[in-house]
Enzyme design. Structure first.
Site, PDB file in Angstrom:
ATOM      1  CB  ALA A 232      -0.900   0.010   1.231  1.00 35.59           C
ATOM      2  CG  ASN A 233       1.106   4.239  -2.579  1.00 34.55           C
ATOM      3  OD1 ASN A 233       2.058   3.468  -2.630  1.00 34.55           O
ATOM      4  ND2 ASN A 233       0.554   4.766  -3.642  1.00 34.55           N
ATOM      5  NE  ARG A 234       5.179   5.968   5.184  1.00 33.16           N
ATOM      6  CZ  ARG A 234       5.285   5.109   6.171  1.00 33.16           C
ATOM      7  NH1 ARG A 234       4.290   4.937   7.023  1.00 33.16           N
ATOM      8  NH2 ARG A 234       6.377   4.406   6.326  1.00 33.16           N
ATOM      9  CB  SER A 235      -2.956   7.558   0.952  1.00 33.25           C
ATOM     10  OG  SER A 235      -4.122   8.321   0.752  1.00 33.25           O
TER      11      SER A 235
END
Ligand code: C5P
Length: 425
Positions: A232-235
């Site tokens: 995942a991305n950090r969002s």
């Protein structure tokens, strides 16, 4: 469909006791207007039907009148109705005029001020809000003449719901042109009437996105490696969700497609929850068409090539397992290059740690976006997960630098800019 009984008492306060003139024009979707009459009456509305000559080729005034429990108006030169200039009364003595289905032909007449039958005469003589639910063949909907007429009518302050994407009843052809479902139309009517009279009068100023559909992606995507791990991305989803809330406040019908986040769902927004990039792309396609799409999600660029189906275990050798990745579809680029689904205004985000403007410019071209909201997400900025953001808006015309501000403020300013763009067209 035989139940024409009294409306249930607890639904739809905005439509309760409201007089809704329903204009049915000549398209196969007219059969759905029968259900629409029921939906409106369930919410307490008094439905006054007008049918064009074309509509009567598809459904009968008898069926419409029975469901509406009222006289059906069909003729401009009806001696009985016109002894007191009935078409003027129909135009004035109501809270809303709803056109469902609205054919390409009727919209063309309206855009040019033609009044050669009862429906068009009423529409030219009215100053109450008008909501259109267009229905036509996809080729007719995407024809430049129809597009021009729709923009003219929007500019005149008329409201739209749909059309949707899907298969046409008559030809089986797929594309954008299907009339919105009766429940969606009733919801749109309700939303329009629930605006305060003050806001309604100056709706162009107070609700700059009224009648518009805005699709927004937000949050990260999760790409499974095995049943317990993911990429995942950090969002946090804070920025995308704030934009959805601001768009709804500006009067838009908003579909928010959110990856896994912990921020609260915004009010008055339809939120669709997805996990992976592929699911997000499908949900976006399902939600379109829209006037505006804002792709604020931090979509994972890659996913694991194979789904193991079971948790990967250490094998005792000390060697890490190989993780093969494949590229995910680019949602923004897919929509940007799509022939029929591309909205009027397509906005992407660019979260960068270096060469912010160059990267944003190349994304604008590569993904066929109209604007890129570029932000520096370097480790010292605190943007990822934080409440503030410093953005630059990159368009074909140049770059706008916005000062550092709260993400909710960025959202409000972006929505104002979108409203200005739409009203200038
Ligand atoms: O290429 P990059 O990921 O930086 O592009 C960011 C923009 O593209 C954002 O608007 C993001 O939502 C969108 N995007 C997408 N699908 C992807 C990757 C990015 O829609 N697979």
């Amino acid at each position: 469909m035989s139940d024409t009984g009294p409306p249930s008492p607890d639904e739809g306060p905005a439509l309760r006791d409201k007089r809704v003139v329903l204009i049915i024009s000549g398209g196969i979707a007219a059969y759905k207007s029968l259900d629409l009459i029921r939906r409106l009456r369930e919410r307490g509305a008094h439905v006054i039907p007008i049918m064009t000559r074309g509509a009567q080729q598809f459904i009968t005034p008898l069926a419409v009148g029975a469901l509406a429990a009222d006289k059906v108006y069909t003729d401009l030169f009806d001696r009985e109705a016109e002894h007191d200039v009935g078409h003027i009364r129909l135009a004035r003595d109501n809270d809303l005029i709803l056109i469902a289905p609205a054919t390409a032909d009727l919209m063309a007449k309206m855009a040019h001020g033609i009044a050669d039958d009862l429906a068009t005469a009423v529409l030219l003589a009215t100053d109450t809000p008008v909501l259109l639910a267009p229905a036509m063949n996809p080729k007719m909907w995407s024809h430049p003449a129809t597009k021009r007429n729709v923009e003219t009518l929007r500019g005149d302050g008329l409201f739209f719901v749909g059309p949707d994407q899907g298969e046409m009843a008559e030809s089986g052809e797929a594309g954008v042109g299907r009339m919105a479902e009766p429940l969606t139309i009733a919801d749109a009517a309700e939303a329009l009437l629930s605006q305060s009279p003050e806001a309604e009068r100056g709706s162009a100023q107070h609700k700059p996105l009224a009648g518009r559909h805005v699709v927004i992606t937000s949050g990260p995507t999760h790409e499974p490696i095995d049943p317990v791990r993911y990429i995942a991305n950090r969002s946090s989803g804070k920025q995308g969700h704030a934009i959805a809330a601001a768009a709804a406040k500006a009067g838009a019908r908003v579909t928010l497609i959110s990856g896994p986040v912990t921020v609260a769902e915004p009010e008055d927004v339809t939120t669709i929850h997805v996990e992976s990039a592929r699911d997000m792309l499908q949900a976006v396609k399902d939600a379109l068409p829209a006037d505006v799409a804002i792709m604020a999600a931090a979509v994972a660029d890659w996913r694991a090539a194979a789904d193991t189906g079971h948790k990967i275990k250490k094998d005792g050798s000390g060697a890490p397992p190989a993780l093969d990745l494949v590229e995910n579809p680019d949602i923004l680029a897919t929509i940007g290059h799509h022939d029929t689904l591309r909205p009027l205004l397509l906005i992407g985000f660019a979260a960068e740690t270096q060469n912010l403007v160059d990267n944003a410019r190349s994304k604008l071209a590569r993904k066929r976006a109209d604007w890129i909201v570029a932000n520096d997400v370097g480790p010292d900025t605190g943007v990822m997960g934080g409440d503030a953001n410093t953005v630059r808006i990159v368009t074909a015309d140049g770059i706008e630098d916005w000062p550092r501000m709260d993400k909710t403020e960025v959202a409000t300013r972006l929505i104002t800019k979108i409203g200005d763009f739409l009203s200038s067209r």
